[in-house]
Design an enzyme around this catalytic site. Sequence first.
Site, short mmCIF file in Angstrom:
data_model
loop_
_atom_site.label_atom_id
_atom_site.label_comp_id
_atom_site.label_asym_id
_atom_site.label_seq_id
_atom_site.Cartn_x
_atom_site.Cartn_y
_atom_site.Cartn_z
N LYS A 19 0.77 -1.36 0.13
CA LYS A 19 0.04 -0.09 0.40
C LYS A 19 0.85 0.82 0.26
O LYS A 19 2.21 1.29 0.55
CB LYS A 19 -1.04 0.14 1.23
CG LYS A 19 -0.28 -0.03 2.31
CD LYS A 19 0.26 1.87 2.76
CE LYS A 19 0.51 1.40 4.27
NZ LYS A 19 1.86 2.73 4.58
N PRO B 167 9.17 -3.60 -0.81
CA PRO B 167 10.19 -3.23 0.01
C PRO B 167 10.05 -3.52 1.39
O PRO B 167 9.06 -3.28 1.53
CB PRO B 167 10.67 -1.47 -0.47
CG PRO B 167 10.40 -1.19 -1.54
CD PRO B 167 8.81 -3.10 -1.83
N GLY C 217 4.82 -3.59 4.03
CA GLY C 217 4.42 -5.09 3.35
C GLY C 217 4.58 -6.31 4.36
O GLY C 217 4.48 -7.37 4.29
N SER D 99 3.06 -6.58 6.88
CA SER D 99 1.07 -6.72 7.52
C SER D 99 0.47 -7.55 5.82
O SER D 99 -0.29 -8.24 6.48
CB SER D 99 0.37 -5.31 7.70
OG SER D 99 1.29 -4.27 8.34
N ASP E 244 -2.41 -2.29 10.15
CA ASP E 244 -2.62 -2.13 8.98
C ASP E 244 -2.93 -3.48 8.63
O ASP E 244 -3.24 -3.42 7.39
CB ASP E 244 -1.07 -2.10 8.15
CG ASP E 244 -1.01 -0.57 7.82
OD1 ASP E 244 -1.48 0.47 8.60
OD2 ASP E 244 0.55 -0.18 8.14
#
Length: 292
Positions: free
Chosen positions: A11, A95, A102, A104, A137
């Site tokens: 996201k 990344p 990443g 989550s 998240d």
Amino acid sequence: MEQIIQKAYAKINIGLDVLRRREDGYHELKMIMQTVDLGDDLVISRTDAPGIVLETECREIPSDGSNLICRAAELLLREQDIEGGVKIALTKRIPVAAGMAGGSADAAAAMRGINELFGLDYSVQELQRLGVRLGADIPYCLVGGTMLSEGIGEILTPLPSPPDCFLVIAKPDINVSTAFVYSRLRIGELTEHPDIDGMVRALYAGSLSGITDRLGNVLETVTVKEYPVIAQIKERLCGMGAENALMSGSGPSVFGIFTDRDSAQRAAAALKAERFSGQICVTTFKRDILQQ
Ligand code: ATP
């Protein structure tokens, strides 16, 4: 079913405001989350032996029980008293420690996959309630798309997707700790807050310029001061045709929004040619994960 493949999408935040620090130490946020077409792959297999085995070639993240994937898998298997275990093979592309959620996203993908693989019949809302225990998240990552996220990240309101456009995402070679950024944030001293309500109206109006004019992230006040390279990348992207650029989450990833693919690809190629050290990709926004 013995095996399932799940995609974990990253996201970005097209708007991020911090309203206050709660007494329990969490921050109350108001942000707009957007899934992007950049993701990790998880291949989840049932095993007769109990326990969770994670296989990955990524050296930047732990592969033991502390990995969020293992913690999420463990949570579901324990809740359901499942006897066997799982093996999860992760191909990491998002990344790491980049402000792109990443970990989550991987945890959410593991939860979705295990729910299906073992026929656990958890609803999305039930998975969200379990997932928030591991990370604020995760409820968002279970559904993805465009969402207004409030509270500590668990109050989600779906929004219309932004108009089609192209993104250049650049993550400089520095690792930023989310905890460090929040600990340094001085909410009372912020002189500007992003216009999140205006951004919501722009999304409903389908106005890309209404969105790009309002990009804002209060965490830049901490991370950019510490790492001026972030401001340099934003400036470079805007100089190369981006409508606007912003740091995502607590950073250090920066995204630039372009109206055409060629300019986005040229900008990414130029950054690479300038020996920018880090990860760069050209991608697009992605809609609701559950509707893929
Ligand atoms: P956020 O935007 O939610 O703050 P982030 O993108 O900044 O997250 P992550 O990539 O999720 O950061 O990584 C944060 C830390 O979590 C890393 O230091 C990493 O070691 C740890 N971690 C645990 N599991 C994972 C995972 N599956 N993928 C990435 N990082 C993980």
